[in-house]
Write an enzyme that holds these catalytic residues in place. Structure first.
Site, PDB file in Angstrom:
ATOM      1  N   ASP A 298       0.776  -1.115  -0.093  1.00 46.38           N
ATOM      2  CA  ASP A 298      -0.028   0.069   0.023  1.00 46.38           C
ATOM      3  C   ASP A 298       0.871   1.214  -0.122  1.00 46.38           C
ATOM      4  O   ASP A 298       1.946   1.337   0.499  1.00 46.38           O
ATOM      5  CB  ASP A 298      -0.854   0.143   1.241  1.00 46.38           C
ATOM      6  CG  ASP A 298      -2.008  -0.846   1.242  1.00 46.38           C
ATOM      7  OD1 ASP A 298      -2.030  -1.578   0.361  1.00 46.38           O
ATOM      8  OD2 ASP A 298      -3.027  -0.849   2.079  1.00 46.38           O
ATOM      9  N   HIS A 440       3.606  -2.138   3.190  1.00 46.12           N
ATOM     10  CA  HIS A 440       3.828  -0.744   2.673  1.00 46.12           C
ATOM     11  C   HIS A 440       5.014  -0.513   1.948  1.00 46.12           C
ATOM     12  O   HIS A 440       5.999  -0.502   2.695  1.00 46.12           O
ATOM     13  CB  HIS A 440       3.626   0.281   3.844  1.00 46.12           C
ATOM     14  CG  HIS A 440       2.133   0.117   4.538  1.00 46.12           C
ATOM     15  ND1 HIS A 440       1.798  -0.699   5.404  1.00 46.12           N
ATOM     16  CD2 HIS A 440       1.022   0.786   4.276  1.00 46.12           C
ATOM     17  CE1 HIS A 440       0.726  -0.513   5.709  1.00 46.12           C
ATOM     18  NE2 HIS A 440       0.172   0.209   4.971  1.00 46.12           N
TER      19      HIS A 440
END
Ligand code: NI
Length: 471
Positions: A298, A440
Site C-alpha cells: 500500500d 507498505h
C-alpha cells in the site's frame, strides 16, 4: 580530599564524555521517534528539480499523512517547510483540545497533500489541500497555493500575473459567474452575493489562484462562495478567455504554450492505439492443491523501495498486488509502469489517502476515479481492485466504488515496527492458505522484510499470487 590537578582533568574529561553520550542518545532517540528519516531524502520525480516528501504516522489517537514537495534549490524550501510546520502545529493544537478516550475510539486524521501543475519553463503551481478530522463530521479544510519559479529561484505572487485593477476585477467576476453557472458540478451551489463580496474584498490578493498549462484556475475554500456540498470548487478559465486580465509580461509567457495543443492530442491518439494493441495477459495457472498467499503493498509507488521490492519478487517468481495512491502515481508514473510490466496486479488506494467513510459520494467517486485514470495513463491498464485507506469502508463507499474492496487478513505492522524480523514473525504467526498480507512499499525497512517473508513463504510451500487470483 583536596582535588589535585589530575583529578580535575579527569573530571572534566568524564564530563565531556557524559555530554557526548547525552547528545548521541538524544539524536538517536529523535531518529527513532520519527522513523521518517528515509523520507527526507531527495527523490527524483518526473518534474525536474522537484521531489516529493511523504511523512506518514499513525498512533492510537491520530493518523497523519503529509506530502509536500522539496526543491533542489534550497532557498525555495524555507517557505514551504514553514507552511507545512504551521499546518502540523495547528493540527496538534486542535488535537490537544480533544478527549483522549474518544480519540482512541475514532482517531483524528490529518492530511496535507498537494497537486503539482507544470505551467511553463520551470514554473509550477503547487496546490496544497489540508484536511483535518476530529471525530467524524467536523472537518477542517484548507487550500494554499504556491507559484514557484525554479529558474529564478523565487515564488511568484498572483498579483504579478493578474492586473489588479477595478476593471479587471469586474471582468474576473463576470468570467467566474458565467463559469459557475455553466458548471454542472458547482452551478447549483453558487451564492452570487458571496462571489460579489469576494471580488470586492480589497484585502485578498488572488492568493488562491494558480496556473496550469492552459488555464488560470481560481480555487475557493469550502463555504467561501458556495454551499458546503460543493466542497472546495475550482474554476478553470482558459488563457484565451482571460488575456485581458493578465499583465503584459504574462500574456507573453503563457501564450508560448499555445502551439503544443495539437502535439499533445496526437500523442494521446498514439497512446490509445498502443493500448488497444496490448493483449491481456492470461492469468497464471495455479494448481488448486498448492498453498497460496497474496502479498499486498500500500501507499506507493516509491522510487527506490518499490523498485527493490519488484526485484525481489522477480527473483522469487512471485506476483503481488500494489494498492497505489493516485497522487504518488502522478509523481512516479515510471514506477507504476514498471509494476504493471512485471505482471503484478494494479490496485487503487484513492488519490490522497482520505478516510472514504467521511466523504460525500461525489468526493468518494472523485478520489477513486481520478486514481484509476492516472493509473491507466501511467501503465496502460485499469486497476482491478481497490483498498480503502485505513480499511475504512461502509455501504455507501461500496455502492459508489465499482471495484472490489479488498482488506487484508494479516497485518504485518511494518509501518509501526519498521523491523523486518518483527514483520516476519507476524507473517509466521498468522499466514495460512488464502491469506492476504498487508505491507507498505514506501518504507525502506519493508524491503528487507519482503526478502525474509519471500524466503519463508517459499520454504513453506506457498506460492505468491495476486489478490484477484486468491478471490
Ligand atoms: Ni494506506
Amino acid at each position: 580530599m583536596k582535588p589535585t590537578r589530575l583529578t580535575k582533568i579527569i573530571l572534566v574529561i568524564l564530563g565531556m564524555i557524559g555530554m557526548a553520550c547525552l547528545i548521541y542518545y538524544y539524536v538517536q532517540g529523535n531518529e527513532d521517534e520519527h522513523v521518517k528519516g528515509e523520507q527526507t531524502k531527495m527523490e527524483q520525480s518526473k518534474y525536474p528539480g522537484v521531489d516529493i516528501i511523504t511523512d506518514t504516522f499513525e498512533e492510537e489517537t491520530y493518523h497523519k499523512a503529509v506530502h509536500y514537495p522539496k526543491f533542489k534549490e534550497q532557498v525555495l524550501n524555507t517557505e514551504m517547510s514553514k507552511y507545512v510546520s504551521k499546518m502540523e502545529q495547528n493540527f496538534y493544537e486542535e488535537l490537544d483540545k480533544h478527549d483522549v478516550d474518544l480519540l482512541k475510539e475514532r482517531p483524528a486524521q490529518f492530511y496535507l497533500t498537494f497537486d503539482i501543475y507544470p505551467v511553463t519553463d520551470g514554473i509550477y503551481s503547487i496546490v496544497f489541500y489540508e484536511e483535518a478530522y476530529f471525530g467524524g463530521a467536523n472537518a477542517r479544510l484548507n487550500n494554499k497555493v504556491f507559484l514557484v519559479d525554479l529558474k529564478n529561484k523565487r515564488y511568484i505572487k498572483q498579483t504579478e500575473i493578474i492586473d489588479d485593477t477595478k476593471e479587471s476585477r469586474e471582468k474576473i467576476y463576470n468570467l467566474l459567474l458565467n463559469a459557475f453557472k455553466e458548471s454542472k458540478e458547482y452551478g447549483s451551489f453558487l451564492n452570487e452575493e458571496y462571489l460579489k463580496e469576494w471580488i470586492e474584498n480589497k484585502d485578498h490578493d488572488f492568493s488562491n489562484m494558480f496556473l496550469t498549462k492552459e488555464s488560470v484556475v481560481f480555487k475557493f475554500d469550502k463555504y467561501e462562495v458556495t454551499a458546503g456540498a460543493a466542497g472546495m470548487p475550482e474554476i478553470a478559465l482558459p488563457f484565451k478567455e482571460v488575456r485581458e486580465i493578465l499583465s503584459a509580461e504574462w500574456v507573453d509567457k503563457l501564450n508560448a504554450q499555445d502551439s503544443s495543443d495539437e502535439n499533445e492530442e496526437a500523442e494521446r491518439d498514439e497512446q490509445k492505439v498502443k493500448e488497444e494493441e496490448k493483449e491481456i495477459e492470461p492469468a497464471k495457472d495455479t494448481s488448486s492443491k498448492e498453498k497460496r498467499v497474496a502479498l499486498t503493498f500500500d501507499d506507493g509507488p516509491h522510487p527506490k523501495n518499490t523498485m527493490k521490492i519488484l526485484e525481489l519478487l522477480k527473483k522469487h517468481d512471485a506476483k503481488a498486488t500494489f494498492f497505489m495512491l493516485g497522487s504518488r502515481v502522478d509523481f512516479y508514473p515510471a514506477i507504476a509502469k514498471e509494476i504493471a510490466e512485471n505482471g503484478h496486479e494494479l490496485g487503487n488506494h484513492t488519490w490522497n489517502h482520505k478516510d472514504l467513510t467521511t466523504l460525500s459520494s461525489e468526493m468518494i467517486k472523485q478520489e477513486v476515479e481520478e486514481t484509476s485514470a492516472i493509473i491507466l495513463q501511467a501503465t496502460g491498464q485499469e486497476p482491478t481492485v481497490m483498498r480503502p485507506p485505513y480499511g475504512a469502508t461502509n455501504k455507501e463507499v461500496e455502492s459508489v466504488v465499482n471495484l472490489p474492496s479488498i482488506l487484508w487478513t494479516v497485518d504485518t505492522l511494518d509501518w509501526k515496527t519498521h523491523d523486518p524480523q518483527a514483520v516476519l514473525e507476524e507473517v509466521k504467526k498468522n499466514v495460512r492458505d488464502g491469506s492476504i498480507i498487508l505491507m507498505h512499499d514506501i518504507h525502506e525497512t519493508t524491503v528487507k522484510a519482503v526478502e525474509l517473508v519471500l524466503d519463508y513463504l517459499e520454504e513453506n510451500g506457498y506460492t505468491c499470487v495476486t489478490v484477484s487470483q486468491i478471490l
